[in-house]
Design a protein around this motif. Structure first.
Motif, mmCIF file in Angstrom:
data_model
loop_
_atom_site.group_PDB
_atom_site.id
_atom_site.type_symbol
_atom_site.label_atom_id
_atom_site.label_comp_id
_atom_site.label_asym_id
_atom_site.label_seq_id
_atom_site.Cartn_x
_atom_site.Cartn_y
_atom_site.Cartn_z
ATOM 1 N N ILE A 4 1.305 -7.347 1.176
ATOM 2 C CA ILE A 4 2.250 -6.559 1.967
ATOM 3 C C ILE A 4 3.577 -6.470 1.228
ATOM 4 C CG2 ILE A 4 3.512 -6.429 4.143
ATOM 5 C CD1 ILE A 4 1.262 -8.080 5.417
ATOM 6 N N ALA A 5 4.136 -5.276 1.162
ATOM 7 C CA ALA A 5 5.481 -5.077 0.619
ATOM 8 C C ALA A 5 6.415 -4.735 1.755
ATOM 9 C CB ALA A 5 5.490 -3.960 -0.419
ATOM 10 N N VAL A 6 7.515 -5.454 1.851
ATOM 11 C CA VAL A 6 8.544 -5.164 2.845
ATOM 12 C C VAL A 6 9.715 -4.509 2.118
ATOM 13 C CG1 VAL A 6 10.113 -6.099 4.571
ATOM 14 C CG2 VAL A 6 7.838 -7.102 4.290
ATOM 15 N N LEU A 7 9.995 -3.265 2.473
ATOM 16 C CA LEU A 7 11.124 -2.562 1.874
ATOM 17 C C LEU A 7 12.338 -2.752 2.767
ATOM 18 C CD1 LEU A 7 9.369 0.773 0.795
ATOM 19 C CD2 LEU A 7 9.405 -1.450 -0.354
ATOM 20 N N GLY A 8 13.319 -3.469 2.269
ATOM 21 C CA GLY A 8 14.502 -3.810 3.054
ATOM 22 C C GLY A 8 14.571 -5.307 3.232
ATOM 23 N N LEU A 16 10.569 -10.179 9.261
ATOM 24 C CA LEU A 16 9.164 -9.817 9.147
ATOM 25 C C LEU A 16 8.507 -10.502 7.949
ATOM 26 C CD1 LEU A 16 9.398 -6.017 9.999
ATOM 27 C CD2 LEU A 16 8.154 -7.743 11.323
ATOM 28 N N ALA A 17 9.207 -10.527 6.827
ATOM 29 C CA ALA A 17 8.643 -11.146 5.620
ATOM 30 C C ALA A 17 8.357 -12.623 5.840
ATOM 31 C CB ALA A 17 9.599 -10.946 4.442
ATOM 32 N N THR A 18 9.288 -13.319 6.466
ATOM 33 C CA THR A 18 9.105 -14.750 6.730
ATOM 34 C C THR A 18 7.905 -14.994 7.639
ATOM 35 O OG1 THR A 18 11.461 -15.198 6.458
ATOM 36 C CG2 THR A 18 10.186 -16.808 7.699
ATOM 37 N N ALA A 19 7.804 -14.212 8.701
ATOM 38 C CA ALA A 19 6.722 -14.400 9.665
ATOM 39 C C ALA A 19 5.367 -14.044 9.067
ATOM 40 C CB ALA A 19 6.979 -13.565 10.909
ATOM 41 N N LEU A 20 5.296 -12.977 8.291
ATOM 42 C CA LEU A 20 4.029 -12.569 7.692
ATOM 43 C C LEU A 20 3.585 -13.546 6.608
ATOM 44 C CD1 LEU A 20 4.700 -8.736 7.558
ATOM 45 C CD2 LEU A 20 2.946 -9.885 8.942
ATOM 46 N N HIS A 25 -0.112 -14.106 4.698
ATOM 47 C CA HIS A 25 -0.172 -12.909 3.863
ATOM 48 C C HIS A 25 0.650 -13.096 2.586
ATOM 49 C CE1 HIS A 25 -2.258 -10.641 6.950
ATOM 50 N NE2 HIS A 25 -1.402 -11.115 7.837
ATOM 51 N N GLU A 26 0.308 -12.297 1.592
ATOM 52 C CA GLU A 26 1.054 -12.296 0.332
ATOM 53 C C GLU A 26 2.131 -11.223 0.436
ATOM 54 O OE1 GLU A 26 0.285 -11.153 -4.346
ATOM 55 O OE2 GLU A 26 -1.425 -11.722 -3.092
ATOM 56 N N ALA A 44 0.907 -3.306 -3.262
ATOM 57 C CA ALA A 44 0.631 -3.691 -1.876
ATOM 58 C C ALA A 44 -0.453 -2.812 -1.256
ATOM 59 C CB ALA A 44 1.903 -3.600 -1.044
ATOM 60 N N ARG A 45 -1.114 -3.362 -0.254
ATOM 61 C CA ARG A 45 -2.032 -2.559 0.561
ATOM 62 C C ARG A 45 -1.283 -1.954 1.737
ATOM 63 N NH1 ARG A 45 -6.311 -4.528 4.957
ATOM 64 N NH2 ARG A 45 -7.244 -2.522 5.426
ATOM 65 N N ILE A 46 -0.342 -2.724 2.297
ATOM 66 C CA ILE A 46 0.472 -2.287 3.423
ATOM 67 C C ILE A 46 1.936 -2.361 3.011
ATOM 68 C CG2 ILE A 46 1.178 -2.795 5.796
ATOM 69 C CD1 ILE A 46 -1.559 -4.101 6.214
#
Length: 198
Positions: A4-8, A16-20, A25-26, A44-46
């Motif tokens: 997963i890539a989090v933009l922002g 969100l990044a911490t929880a995922l 998740h990677e 990323a896939r998502i």
């Protein structure tokens, strides 16, 4: 485990990044350095759009190739801020940020969700005294099912998740942002969410 890539990397993206990551998740977080978003999206896939909504369309449209065939989870709201810095109006009245993204990225599966709550609720919905509702809007049923599973990883019970239909339904959830400044002025900056009582 999903890439997963989090933009922002502000409060929303960081939360969100911490929880995922905690859910197994990677996760890669892209800041505003040149090329960071493209690099993160490519592997990323998502991809989660947690960038400020006013600039999201331009930022993500530039990633058309990197986002091809990916699921783009849009949690942002595109608003014009008032003098107090709180949302005062919608940038895309009669449309929505999610619809604009889907039009600009026709080969990407855009799913709108988690945009009808203050950011702490996104990853801790059970902390509210009554169940909140997470809405899904998007054209691709499989993409929405994948996002539904991601939400359960964040603590959302399946009965708290409502699929509204196609991407056009994001107009309704994005308009809910106009509740936010009034609720904050009335009750302070305490976690809250829109909830459908049945």
């Amino acid at each position: 485990m999903t890439a997963i890539a989090v933009l922002g990397n502000g409060r929303v993206g960081g939360n969100l990044a911490t929880a995922l990551t905690r859910a197994g998740h990677e996760v890669t977080v892209a800041d505003r350095t040149p090329g960071a978003a493209a690099d993160a999206a490519r592997t990323a896939r998502i991809v989660i759009n947690a960038t400020p909504g006013a600039g999201s369309l331009d930022r993500l449209a530039a990633l058309r190739e990197e986002l091809r065939d990916k699921i783009l989870v849009d949690v942002s709201n595109a608003t014009v801020d008032g003098p107090d810095g709180l949302p005062a109006d919608l940038i895309y009245p009669g449309s929505s940020l999610a619809e604009q993204l889907q039009e600009a990225l026709p080969e990407t599966h855009v799913v709108k969700t988690l945009n009808t709550m203050l950011f702490p609720v996104m990853t801790a919905p059970a902390t509210l005294p009554q169940p909140p509702t997470a809405f899904l809007s998007g054209e691709d049923p499989q993409a929405k099912q994948t996002v539904r599973e991601l939400l359960t990883d964040l603590g959302w019970h399946k009965e708290w998740i409502t699929d509204l239909g196609g991407i056009q339904t994001a107009r309704a959830t994005e308009a809910a942002i106009l509740f936010v400044p009034h609720v904050i002025r009335s009750s302070g900056f305490a976690p809250f969410a829109i909830s459908i009582a049945r």
